[in-house]
Design a protein around this motif. Structure first.
Motif, short mmCIF file in Angstrom:
data_model
loop_
_atom_site.label_atom_id
_atom_site.label_comp_id
_atom_site.label_asym_id
_atom_site.label_seq_id
_atom_site.Cartn_x
_atom_site.Cartn_y
_atom_site.Cartn_z
N GLY A 22 26.41 31.29 64.85
CA GLY A 22 26.83 31.59 66.21
C GLY A 22 28.33 31.53 66.41
N LYS A 148 34.28 28.47 67.80
CA LYS A 148 33.01 27.79 68.03
C LYS A 148 32.00 28.70 68.75
CE LYS A 148 31.37 23.64 70.32
NZ LYS A 148 31.63 22.69 71.37
N ALA A 149 30.72 28.50 68.45
CA ALA A 149 29.67 29.23 69.16
C ALA A 149 29.70 28.87 70.64
CB ALA A 149 28.31 28.88 68.57
N PRO A 150 29.69 29.86 71.53
CA PRO A 150 29.79 29.58 72.97
C PRO A 150 28.56 28.86 73.52
CG PRO A 150 29.39 31.91 72.59
CD PRO A 150 29.64 31.30 71.24
N THR A 151 27.40 29.10 72.92
CA THR A 151 26.17 28.44 73.36
C THR A 151 25.36 28.05 72.14
OG1 THR A 151 25.00 30.54 73.45
CG2 THR A 151 26.03 29.80 75.49
N ALA A 152 24.39 27.15 72.33
CA ALA A 152 23.50 26.78 71.23
C ALA A 152 22.63 27.99 70.86
CB ALA A 152 22.63 25.60 71.64
N VAL A 153 22.35 28.17 69.57
CA VAL A 153 21.51 29.29 69.15
C VAL A 153 20.34 28.76 68.33
CG1 VAL A 153 23.55 30.76 69.06
CG2 VAL A 153 22.72 29.71 66.97
N TRP A 175 20.31 32.57 61.96
CA TRP A 175 19.97 32.79 63.37
C TRP A 175 18.56 33.36 63.41
CZ3 TRP A 175 24.23 34.10 67.30
CH2 TRP A 175 23.69 34.17 68.60
#
Length: 187
Positions: A22, A148-153, A175
């Motif tokens: 992510g 960094k990934a903006p949201t948890a995936v 993913w």
DNA sequence: TGTAGGATCGGCT
DNA sequence: GCCGATCCTACAG
């Protein structure tokens, strides 16, 4: 969407490999979202660092948060992120192309579908223009940019690919249900 | 000093 | 599914 600090890579290599799903990787502005990684360390028979430090794998024993780039099968390159425990690194295996897709096509072939541009470690290195000149370079400065990934995936774990030793270890992260993976992930 | 084989890919059967 | 490309590392002799 902040740049990942060097301290991020101090974590356990399996944790970093999972957390990178992510995240966004670009090289000179060309890149996309990381969808597939694998973890390696010096205690792992499949790892380049297993037999100790050599000229090729020196970057794996160098500063955390730097790149380890090597040539494979004489013609492709693979990109890794060096992590905290000495001799550990995360192999970047696939990306969802987001930025500079026209440049990727120039490098990889204009007829390729977007799904084919970065769906494998050798492919993504070619698409992003990664070569041995980037071995040992810090991921926190240009041409690299890792965010960094903006949201948890949703992440799934499975056995690794293309290795003859310890392939059964669950150190491949992807993913869930992503159409951008290099291959299906098998537990 | 020689050589087997590899964290892959794409084309062919 | 199998095979060749192509190079350089690691290890044997």
């Amino acid at each position: 969407m902040n740049p990942l600090p060097p301290s991020f890579y101090e974590q356990d290599v399996d944790r970093v490999a999972r957390a990178l799903i992510g995240a966004t990787l670009t090289v000179d502005g060309v890149g996309g979202v990381i969808v597939e990684t694998e973890a390696y360390d010096a205690a792992d028979p499949a790892s380049h660092s297993f037999a100790g430090r050599t000229a090729r794998n020196a970057a794996m024993f160098g500063p955390v948060g730097h790149a380890y780039v090597y040539r494979i099968y004489g013609l492709h390159h693979c990109l890794n992120f060096v992590c905290g425990t000495s001799g550990s690194a995360v192999l970047i295996r696939a990306l969802e192309p987001r930025h500079g897709i026209d440049i990727m096509r120039e490098r990889r072939g204009s007829a390729l579908r977007v799904e084919q541009l970065c769906s494998g470690p050798g492919k993504l290195c070619a698409a992003l223009g990664i070569n041995l000149g980037l071995d040992g370079v810090s991921l926190a400065s240009r041409p690299f940019d890792v965010r960094k990934a903006p949201t948890a995936v949703p992440v799934i774990v499975g056995r690794r690919i293309g290795i003859s030793k310890a392939a059964e270890r669950p150190r491949r992260f992807g993913w869930k249900d992503s159409p951008w993976l290099s291959r299906e992930i098998i537990a």
